[in-house]
Design a protein around this motif. Structure first.
Motif, PDB file in Angstrom:
ATOM      1  N   ALA A  73      16.891   4.967  -3.336  1.00 39.27           N
ATOM      2  CA  ALA A  73      15.407   5.615  -3.415  1.00 39.27           C
ATOM      3  C   ALA A  73      14.688   4.637  -4.469  1.00 39.27           C
ATOM      4  O   ALA A  73      13.936   4.306  -3.984  1.00 39.27           O
ATOM      5  CB  ALA A  73      15.666   6.350  -4.486  1.00 39.27           C
ATOM      6  N   ILE A  74      15.071   3.395  -5.009  1.00 40.56           N
ATOM      7  CA  ILE A  74      14.571   2.100  -5.301  1.00 40.56           C
ATOM      8  C   ILE A  74      14.270   1.198  -4.671  1.00 40.56           C
ATOM      9  O   ILE A  74      13.278   0.843  -4.601  1.00 40.56           O
ATOM     10  CB  ILE A  74      15.407   1.991  -6.822  1.00 40.56           C
ATOM     11  CG1 ILE A  74      15.077   2.821  -7.777  1.00 40.56           C
ATOM     12  CG2 ILE A  74      14.803   0.948  -7.473  1.00 40.56           C
ATOM     13  CD1 ILE A  74      16.113   3.094  -8.938  1.00 40.56           C
ATOM     14  N   LEU A  75      15.454   0.479  -4.199  1.00 42.80           N
ATOM     15  CA  LEU A  75      15.178  -0.612  -3.381  1.00 42.80           C
ATOM     16  C   LEU A  75      13.831  -0.412  -2.443  1.00 42.80           C
ATOM     17  O   LEU A  75      13.236  -1.777  -2.250  1.00 42.80           O
ATOM     18  CB  LEU A  75      16.770  -1.249  -2.753  1.00 42.80           C
ATOM     19  CG  LEU A  75      17.623  -1.659  -4.251  1.00 42.80           C
ATOM     20  CD1 LEU A  75      18.845  -1.693  -3.451  1.00 42.80           C
ATOM     21  CD2 LEU A  75      16.945  -3.371  -4.423  1.00 42.80           C
ATOM     22  N   PRO A  76      14.083  -0.127  -1.749  1.00 41.71           N
ATOM     23  CA  PRO A  76      12.787   0.034  -0.647  1.00 41.71           C
ATOM     24  C   PRO A  76      11.259  -0.278  -1.060  1.00 41.71           C
ATOM     25  O   PRO A  76      10.988  -0.812  -0.481  1.00 41.71           O
ATOM     26  CB  PRO A  76      12.816   1.079   0.566  1.00 41.71           C
ATOM     27  CG  PRO A  76      14.512   1.474   0.193  1.00 41.71           C
ATOM     28  CD  PRO A  76      14.916   1.305  -1.568  1.00 41.71           C
ATOM     29  N   ALA A  77      10.785   0.848  -2.096  1.00 42.38           N
ATOM     30  CA  ALA A  77       9.745   0.545  -2.296  1.00 42.38           C
ATOM     31  C   ALA A  77       9.890  -0.648  -3.522  1.00 42.38           C
ATOM     32  O   ALA A  77       8.400  -1.646  -3.027  1.00 42.38           O
ATOM     33  CB  ALA A  77       9.891   1.455  -3.453  1.00 42.38           C
ATOM     34  N   LEU A  78      10.956  -1.621  -3.837  1.00 38.85           N
ATOM     35  CA  LEU A  78      10.169  -2.395  -4.351  1.00 38.85           C
ATOM     36  C   LEU A  78      10.545  -3.705  -3.853  1.00 38.85           C
ATOM     37  O   LEU A  78       9.726  -4.696  -3.989  1.00 38.85           O
ATOM     38  CB  LEU A  78      12.058  -2.716  -5.422  1.00 38.85           C
ATOM     39  CG  LEU A  78      11.758  -3.790  -6.476  1.00 38.85           C
ATOM     40  CD1 LEU A  78      10.529  -4.136  -7.451  1.00 38.85           C
ATOM     41  CD2 LEU A  78      13.775  -3.826  -7.188  1.00 38.85           C
ATOM     42  N   LEU A  79      11.236  -3.949  -2.440  1.00 34.37           N
ATOM     43  CA  LEU A  79      11.288  -4.802  -1.779  1.00 34.37           C
ATOM     44  C   LEU A  79      10.132  -4.983  -1.079  1.00 34.37           C
ATOM     45  O   LEU A  79       9.117  -5.630  -0.962  1.00 34.37           O
ATOM     46  CB  LEU A  79      12.410  -4.978  -0.733  1.00 34.37           C
ATOM     47  CG  LEU A  79      13.539  -5.295  -1.099  1.00 34.37           C
ATOM     48  CD1 LEU A  79      15.075  -5.122   0.113  1.00 34.37           C
ATOM     49  CD2 LEU A  79      14.125  -6.324  -2.446  1.00 34.37           C
ATOM     50  N   ALA A  80       9.155  -3.801  -0.571  1.00 33.96           N
ATOM     51  CA  ALA A  80       8.019  -3.821  -0.047  1.00 33.96           C
ATOM     52  C   ALA A  80       7.374  -4.151  -0.849  1.00 33.96           C
ATOM     53  O   ALA A  80       6.153  -5.324  -0.684  1.00 33.96           O
ATOM     54  CB  ALA A  80       7.925  -2.582   0.674  1.00 33.96           C
ATOM     55  N   LEU A  81       7.678  -4.478  -2.079  1.00 33.96           N
ATOM     56  CA  LEU A  81       6.222  -5.135  -2.664  1.00 33.96           C
ATOM     57  C   LEU A  81       6.166  -6.378  -3.881  1.00 33.96           C
ATOM     58  O   LEU A  81       5.683  -6.461  -3.387  1.00 33.96           O
ATOM     59  CB  LEU A  81       6.421  -3.545  -4.263  1.00 33.96           C
ATOM     60  CG  LEU A  81       5.177  -3.818  -5.512  1.00 33.96           C
ATOM     61  CD1 LEU A  81       3.379  -4.100  -4.595  1.00 33.96           C
ATOM     62  CD2 LEU A  81       5.113  -2.885  -6.597  1.00 33.96           C
ATOM     63  N   ALA A  82       7.247  -6.695  -3.586  1.00 33.78           N
ATOM     64  CA  ALA A  82       7.100  -7.649  -3.802  1.00 33.78           C
ATOM     65  C   ALA A  82       7.085  -8.849  -3.266  1.00 33.78           C
ATOM     66  O   ALA A  82       6.654  -9.826  -3.642  1.00 33.78           O
ATOM     67  CB  ALA A  82       9.151  -8.075  -4.818  1.00 33.78           C
ATOM     68  N   GLU A  83       7.609  -8.552  -1.688  1.00 31.82           N
ATOM     69  CA  GLU A  83       7.425  -9.121  -0.307  1.00 31.82           C
ATOM     70  C   GLU A  83       5.972  -9.179  -0.332  1.00 31.82           C
ATOM     71  O   GLU A  83       5.441 -10.200   0.071  1.00 31.82           O
ATOM     72  CB  GLU A  83       7.836  -8.551   1.306  1.00 31.82           C
ATOM     73  CG  GLU A  83       7.677  -8.891   2.071  1.00 31.82           C
ATOM     74  CD  GLU A  83       8.356  -8.376   3.875  1.00 31.82           C
ATOM     75  OE1 GLU A  83       8.109  -9.505   4.731  1.00 31.82           O
ATOM     76  OE2 GLU A  83       8.721  -7.400   3.371  1.00 31.82           O
ATOM     77  N   GLN A  84       5.051  -8.342  -0.430  1.00 33.39           N
ATOM     78  CA  GLN A  84       3.530  -8.330   0.434  1.00 33.39           C
ATOM     79  C   GLN A  84       3.077  -9.370  -1.127  1.00 33.39           C
ATOM     80  O   GLN A  84       1.447  -9.778  -0.774  1.00 33.39           O
ATOM     81  CB  GLN A  84       3.166  -6.958  -0.590  1.00 33.39           C
ATOM     82  CG  GLN A  84       1.879  -6.452   0.277  1.00 33.39           C
ATOM     83  CD  GLN A  84       1.128  -6.572  -0.907  1.00 33.39           C
ATOM     84  OE1 GLN A  84       1.438  -6.307  -2.004  1.00 33.39           O
ATOM     85  NE2 GLN A  84      -0.373  -7.049  -0.478  1.00 33.39           N
ATOM     86  N   ARG A  85       3.402  -9.257  -2.487  1.00 34.33           N
ATOM     87  CA  ARG A  85       2.904  -9.814  -3.520  1.00 34.33           C
ATOM     88  C   ARG A  85       3.418 -10.706  -3.973  1.00 34.33           C
ATOM     89  O   ARG A  85       3.860 -11.386  -4.735  1.00 34.33           O
ATOM     90  CB  ARG A  85       2.725  -8.559  -4.627  1.00 34.33           C
ATOM     91  CG  ARG A  85       2.436  -7.935  -4.316  1.00 34.33           C
ATOM     92  CD  ARG A  85       1.658  -7.223  -5.680  1.00 34.33           C
ATOM     93  NE  ARG A  85       1.070  -5.437  -5.264  1.00 34.33           N
ATOM     94  CZ  ARG A  85       0.160  -4.893  -6.729  1.00 34.33           C
ATOM     95  NH1 ARG A  85       0.181  -5.009  -7.408  1.00 34.33           N
ATOM     96  NH2 ARG A  85      -0.333  -4.100  -5.888  1.00 34.33           N
TER      97      ARG A  85
END
Length: 465
Positions: free
Chosen positions: A123-135
């Motif tokens: 639940a956590i990692l997909p959102a977190l990685l997407a945001l971290a990659e984009q930023r």
């Protein structure tokens, strides 16, 4: 958590009501977590959660639910912001969170924490990685934010369980979205008030029913939770207002989602100091509540030299909460993963329950014949991780009680098992060279300058221009 010492804070007390400060307290503690203050074993387990999550996602690329959700996201179109694992396209952050989250839970092979109880990495990692990659954020930032979201989610589990789960909510969706929101809020640098608003916005999207176990909707819960948590943070960052007391307010999260409200448990550290140290990795590709039954049967076979042809009866006693994995007549591979009877039959037949190819064999004649010899009884007072198995064989009877809810104490040994699992299940998608590349990056993950190298290796050719 104390940002300087890395230690969990002293417990506080509060009451359910509009003037209580529980939401703000738990959010502030999570936001205070810093990578350099985290104990080494916490950082190691967090890294292993990412390795395990990646492996489970790659292993599920060809699952029907993965293809359906991926196709829908591609049809929507949008800005290429984040990597969709194993695919030759990039999606919006929200699309990547949804697709990657759903894929990672499709095989029900991802890690779990029984305090929630649910699958917080998915639940956590997909959102977190997407945001971290984009930023363009560093892996060390990802580790700290992941631990923040994970600890927050487990605190919510301690607050509202066991009633929340007993009422039929799938905590991976309903609590996972809160963990995703706090993790993303940590990474995005939201203020405590903004983060509380994000938690409120995520809470009003919290959904997921245990009645959907055994269907495609169960893995979708993880994807939707990840997407909801990310969306809540992006909205709050722009000034979107929710509530800052959503956990404790009248008709708020706790009141609506169950009858339990254990503030003392939510605000007190676990015996290990961090909830993430109690993370449980799966080494059988089925619902975690079937694992004790599998392990008990394997141990009994080895101890007594039991062969399948000697068995006349297998009796399984488990907790009443294990109704989630008590499908009596499983007809599909997905249903077999949620059937104590099927997993018992596989185990006594010596079929590898760690193999992803196993579960389609539920209709094999040998499995069907053994299934008829397995009985399951659910009783109150046993946990989701307990099982007592009795095997009647050749005129003898052998019994063993097993609890799979105990994490591996030696974290280095645990890492070796997680890395070995990754090699086994990700190799078909990545090939031997790809597996070696990813694991080399993960071995030094905290020291990497950014996520770009890992994301390039995790996309299919053409996925990252």
């Amino acid at each position: 958590m104390d940002a300087n010492s890395g230690k969990a804070p002293e417990p506080v007390t509060t009451t359910r009501g509009a003037d209580a400060s529980l939401t703000r307290l738990l959010v502030a503690r999570a936001l205070a977590i810093r990578h350099d203050a985290l104990p080494a074993d916490v950082r190691t387990v967090a890294r292993d959660c990412l390795v395990d999550w990646l492996g489970c996602t790659f292993a599920a690329l060809d699952e029907p639910v993965s293809g359906i959700v991926d196709a829908l996201a591609r049809e929507e179109g949008g800005h290429a912001q984040a990597t969709v694992l194993g695919r030759a396209w990039r999606g919006t952050m929200a699309q990547a969170a949804l697709v990657n989250g759903t894929m990672s839970h499709a095989l029900d092979y991802d890690d779990v924490n029984l305090t929630v109880p649910g699958h917080m990495s998915a639940a956590i990692l997909p959102a977190l990685l997407a945001l971290a990659e984009q930023r363009g954020r560093a892996p060390a930032d990802v580790i700290a934010a992941f631990v923040a979201g994970y600890e927050f989610a487990c605190a919510i589990g301690a607050l509202v369980e066991p009633a929340h789960y007993a009422n039929g909510f799938h905590a991976t969706g309903t609590i996972g979205c809160l963990g995703a929101a706090v993790a993303c809020a940590h990474l995005a640098g939201l203020s405590p008030v903004q983060a509380c608003h994000a938690v409120g916005v995520a809470a009003t999207q919290a959904a997921g029913l245990k009645a959907m176990f055994g269907s495609m909707a169960k893995p979708l819960h993880a994807g939707l939770a990840s997407q909801a948590g990310l969306r809540a943070v992006l909205l709050a960052e722009k000034g979107f207002i929710g509530r800052t007391d959503i956990l404790e307010c009248r008709q708020g999260y706790a009141a609506v989602h169950g009858q339990d409200f254990h503030v003392d448990l939510a605000t007190s550290p676990p015996a290990s100091g961090f909830h993430i140290l109690n993370n449980l990795f799966k080494f059988h590709a089925a619902c975690y509540s079937t694992h004790s039954t599998i392990e008990a049967i394997v141990a009994l076979r080895a101890a007594h030299g039991i062969t399948a042809d000697q068995v006349s009866r297998i009796d399984v006693v488990a907790g009443e909460g294990c109704s989630i994995c008590n499908i009596q007549e499983p007809a599909t591979a997905l249903e077999a993963k949620f059937s104590l009877r099927a997993t018992a039959a596989f185990a006594i037949l010596g079929i590898d329950t760690g193999s992803l190819r196993t579960w389609g064999r539920v209709s094999d004649p040998s499995v069907a014949a053994m299934l008829a010899k397995v009985g399951v009884r659910l009783v109150p007072g046993m946990s989701l991780s307990d099982s007592t198995v009795t095997i009647v064989h050749g005129g003898a009877s052998s019994t063993l009680t097993y609890d799979c809810g105990v994490p591996i104490e030696d974290k280095a040994a645990q890492s070796e098992k997680v890395f070995a699992k990754f090699r086994a299940i990700a190799q078909p998608a990545l090939g031997e060279a790809g597996v070696a590349d990813v694991l080399a990056l993960m071995a030094s993950f905290d020291g990497q300058p950014d996520l770009q190298g890992l994301m390039r290796r995790c996309a299919a050719p053409g996925g990252n221009p």
